[in-house]
Structure formats: structure tokens, C-alpha cells
Design an enzyme around this catalytic site. Structure first.
Site, short mmCIF file in Angstrom:
data_model
loop_
_atom_site.label_atom_id
_atom_site.label_comp_id
_atom_site.label_asym_id
_atom_site.label_seq_id
_atom_site.Cartn_x
_atom_site.Cartn_y
_atom_site.Cartn_z
CD GLU A 55 -1.80 2.35 1.56
OE1 GLU A 55 -1.71 3.19 0.87
OE2 GLU A 55 -1.96 2.58 2.91
CB CYS A 62 -1.23 7.01 1.18
SG CYS A 62 -2.38 5.96 2.13
#
Length: 518
Positions: free
Chosen positions: A286, A320
Site C-alpha cells: 500500500e 496517502c
């Protein structure tokens, strides 16, 4: 739970005066927090590192050292992997444990987190700089819900029977992969710890996990709760250390069967390479993002401004998922910029322990300098600096909420992940144009669209090259839904039922039988 919806008690009023009058309803940080756990956690025991080295842990709001933590390296990783492999061996307590009992242990861990919620939120604020109330109501809420969600899954992971040709009986089993190496970032230390361990333990794996060197304290505290909950020795091993030493040892270790990493795309590439060079361990990544947030002229403007604001500035911009490329339709562009600047100027930056604070410091001096350098690049390349742009205060790593307008796609601030409180507002004319520009990125983690036209919303959402698309909301993350990226934002999925697939192997078993009857 979303970043813009902090679930405070209903009696707490929205206006500042009433809010201050009712602060006694809100949770309070743990006073004079004692840091009890600073050693490596292997086999349910606290140990010094083999090298004896330690590293400092700091408070980003002051820049001052909080404590020193034992530094794990390759030798310590080897010890942890041995413990994890023993815990995973055939006939071990963990392997023979009923799936329902694994679920009970995860539920017990959630109970302990609820008991110590204020302490853990205090630790996240002290070590990570995030506002205490955000840590308490968002991060810790997510931790508890994730543990309970996967606790419920533990005894519901089923195989199937398959009607094959011939006199055979065929069925499938979902089996744990084995020892899972996990490396987590500093922006959501406790939440990412839980995102990693909960599905792994639900499926019956064992874990060797490395928290970020900036924020190891809450992960180490969780080691004590894991032991208290009753997990057998060796099932979870927690090793604080640096990426090039401890992290690299995990990625390349022959005794680790699967690795999961959350962090930068650059490091993600190194981890995938190391996994391939060693034993082709399974990999979940990720990684970074540069997410588009598309605002059409028919959207509710005030709502879109607030959601876009939270979508960038939440967690000091250290997400993110940050919606840092805000594409605004031309007819409302100037008004959207005006209201966004007004909102950014109202944003309260200050001590993480002040209940009115919306934004704390960046994580460390390196990140602080990186953000300021990128802000300067925006000015140099011709973007209009509407507000902010400088450091704030004499102590700590605070940065003013910053808004740029007249941003173009070729500017660094429109292409690079800033990971700071910087909002870039771009304009567009047509749907086809904005779809092409939004997808013109190496990243593909999330995207968002704000419009009152459902056909427009669905058309844009289906065209976005991203693992998650939000319509008329932002950062609406939950334990039940899968999360992960397209392109250079990673591979694999975390959370939800799909997250279980990353931590299990499917085995086909076929039995020869004398006669098959349908």
C-alpha cells in the site's frame, strides 16, 4: 469513520463558546504518561537488542526526545522469525487452536484497547503529533472496529466442495500462509499496526512486525496488550528499527512467507525486489498517492469546500489518500478558491493536546524541510500562493496551512506526493478533459468526485484509475471495505473480506472414492 466527521458526544455544542463550556464531556489525555515499553517484543517477552543499540524517539510538537528504544537489526529479526516459525509449527498451541478461539482473542484485544483508549491516544499524540481528539475518536475508533470486524470473521472462512468428473470427492481448504513480515508507517502508527495484524491473525498466521522508527511506542504498548489478551508466545513479535537494517532483513528473509508494507513507492519497489530475490514471498503493498478530487459546478459548494479541505489537511496532510490535486470546474473556480483560502486561514494549528487544535506538527525535521522545499518549488514554477507557505512557531515542526491556485499539471506540486498541509487547486472545463488529466499520474490509490448529477458521478467513478472512489465524500474508510491501489500505488487489498485473501492459501484436496453419487 471519516476524517471530517469526528463523533463527539451529542451534548458538545458546535459554536466555540459552548464547546469550551462543555469540554468536560470530552476525553482527556493521560497525564504524565509513563513510557513503559521500550524493548523488543519477541516470544511474549521484552528483550534488549543483540547489538545493545538504542535510538531516540521524539515529540514532533517540541522536537524534544521522549525516550530511547531498543534498535532491532538482522540478528533480532532472525530471532523473531525463529519464534514465529515455532509458534506456527504443526501441533503448536496456535495451530491447534479453534478458529472461534482466535476470534475470541481478537475480541479480547479490542476490549483491552477500549480500556486503554485514552492512554493509546495520548501516545499517538505525544509520539506522532496528531491532535489528541482526532487520535481518540478516529484512529482508536478504527483500531477497535478493525479488531472486532476480523474477530467476527475468524470462524467464517469456509472452503467448498467441487463436483469434478470421475469417482472423486474434491474440496478446498483456506490455510494460513505462515510467518508474515509486516512493515508499517509513521502517519497512522496504531491504525496501520491493526490493519496488518488483525487479518493475519484471523487467518491463523504468525507475525513479525516492524513499526516506523519515528513512532514505535504505541506498537510496543500493543505487545503488552497482546500478551495480556492471551495470544501464545511467538504469534506476534514487534521489532522497532530502521528500514535499511530491520526492514530489509524482513523483506529478504527466507523464513518469512509473506510481506505486507505500507509506505513510499520507492521503498515498496525495493521490498518487492527483495521478496523476489529471496523466496518469492507473497507481497502486499500500500504505497503513495497523488489523488484527484473533482468538483463539478453543480456540487454543494460549501460542503465541497469543507470536504476538500479535510481531504487534504487531515492528519497534517500526512495521508496517502490526501486529495491534493483538486480539479474545480471553471465556472466556480474563483469562488471555490476564495472559500478554500478562508477555510484554511481559520484552521487552528497548535499543540496536539489543545482540544481546539485541528492541525499538529509534521512528523520530523526531514519531512518538515521536504514540505517547505516543495512549497518553494510551487512558487518558483508560477503557482499563486494564496495563503500559508511558511513554518510556524519556534519549536516543533509546524507548517502553516497552505493553498495554491493557478496550478498546472506539469508543476512538481501537482505531480509529487507532498505529505503535508498543502492544497493545490487546478481548473478544468469539460468532463472528458478532467478524466484524462486526473488519470495522468503514476499513482492510483483513491479519487473523489463532487456533483449532484448521479449519471456524471457514476461515469467519472467508473473512469477513474484508482482502487477507491468516493462520491460526495472523502476519506470514508471502514473495516468492511477493501482498500488498495492501482498502478504505482501498490498491489493487493487490505480490509474487508478481500483483506483475508492476502493472508491465506487455497488448497485443493481430492479423494478417490469407490463410487460417486450425485
Amino acid at each position: 469513520m471519516t476524517s471530517s466527521e469526528i463523533a463527539m458526544p451529542g451534548e458538545v455544542k458546535a459554536d466555540p463558546a459552548a464547546l469550551m463550556a462543555s469540554l468536560q464531556l470530552l476525553p482527556s489525555p493521560t497525564p504524565n504518561l509513563e513510557i513503559k515499553y521500550t524493548k523488543i517484543f519477541i516470544n511474549n517477552e521484552w528483550q534488549n537488542s543483540e547489538s545493545g543499540r538504542v535510538f531516540p524517539v521524539c515529540n514532533p510538537a517540541t522536537g524534544e526526545q521522549v525516550c530511547e528504544v531498543q534498535e532491532a537489526d538482522k540478528v533480532d529479526i532472525d530471532k523473531a522469525v525463529q519464534a514465529a516459525r515455532l509458534a506456527f509449527s504443526l501441533g503448536s498451541v496456535w495451530r491447534r487452536m479453534d478458529a472461534s478461539e482466535r476470534g475470541r482473542l481478537l475480541d479480547k484485544l479490542a476490549d483491552l484497547v477500549e480500556r486503554d483508549r485514552a492512554t493509546l491516544a495520548t501516545m499517538e499524540s505525544l509520539n506522532g503529533g496528531k491532535p489528541f481528539l482526532q487520535a481518540f475518536y478516529i484512529d482508536l475508533q478504527g483500531v477497535i472496529k478493525t479488531l472486532r470486524y476480523y474477530a467476527g470473521w475468524a470462524d467464517k472462512i469456509h472452503g467448498m466442495t467441487i463436483p469434478v468428473d470421475g469417482d472423486y470427492f474434491t474440496f478446498t481448504r483456506h490455510e494460513p500462509i505462515g510467518v508474515c513480515g509486516q512493515i508499517i508507517p509513521w502517519n497512522f502508527p496504531l491504525l496501520m499496526f491493526t490493519w496488518k495484524i488483525a487479518p493475519a491473525l484471523c487467518c491463523g498466521n504468525t507475525v513479525v512486525i516492524k513499526p516506523a522508527e519515528q513512532t514505535p511506542l504505541s506498537a510496543l504498548y500493543m505487545g503488552a496488550l497482546i500478551k495480556e489478551a492471551g495470544f501464545p508466545p511467538g504469534v506476534v513479535n514487534i521489532l522497532p528499527g530502521y528500514g535499511p537494517t530491520a526492514g530489509a532483513a524482513i523483506a529478504s528473509h527466507i523464513g518469512i512467507d509473506k510481506i505486507a508494507f505500507t509506505g513510499s513507492t520507492e521503498v515498496g519497489k525495493l521490498i518487492q525486489e527483495a521478496a523476489g530475490r529471496s523466496n518469492l514471498k507473497r507481497v502486499t503493498l500500500e504505497l503513495g498517492g497523488k489523488s484527484p478530487n473533482i468538483i463539478f459546478a453543480d456540487a454543494d459548494l460549501d460542503y465541497a469546500v469543507e470536504q476538500a479541505h479535510q481531504g487534504v489537511f487531515f492528519n497534517q496532510g500526512q495521508c496517502c489518500t490526501a486529495g491534493s490535486r483538486i480539479f474545480v470546474e471553471e465556472s466556480i473556480y474563483e469562488e471555490f478558491v476564495k472559500r478554500s483560502v478562508e477555510r484554511a486561514k481559520r484552521r487552528i494549528v497548535g499543540s496536539p493536546f489543545d482540544p481546539t487544535t485541528e492541525q499538529g506538527p509534521q512528523i520530523d525535521k526531514k519531512q518538515y524541510n521536504k514540505v517547505l522545499e516543495l512549497i518553494q518549488s510551487g512558487v518558483a514554477e508560477g503557482a499563486k500562493l494564496e495563503c500559508g507557505g511558511k513554518g510556524l512557531g519556534r519549536k516543533g515542526f509546524f507548517i502553516e496551512p497552505t493553498v495554491f491556485s493557478n496550478v498546472t499539471d506539469d508543476m512538481r506540486i501537482a505531480k509529487e506526493e507532498i505529505f503535508g498541509p498543502v492544497q493545490e487547486i487546478l481548473r478544468f472545463k469539460t468532463m472528458d478533459e478532467v478524466i484524462e488529466r486526473a488519470n495522468n499520474s503514476d499513482f492510483g490509490l483513491v479519487a473523489a468526485v463532487f456533483t449532484n448529477d448521479i449519471n456524471k458521478a457514476l461515469m467519472v467513478s467508473s473512469a477513474m484509475q484508482a482502487g477507491t472512489v468516493w462520491i460526495n465524500c472523502y476519506n470514508a474508510l471502514n473495516a468492511q471495505s477493501p482498500f488498495g491501489g492501482f498502478k504505482m500505488s501498490g498491489n493487493g487489498r487490505e480490509m474487508g473480506e478481500f483483506g483475508l485473501r492476502e493472508y491465506s492459501e487455497v488448497k485443493t484436496v481430492t479423494v478417490k472414492i469407490p463410487q460417486k453419487n450425485s
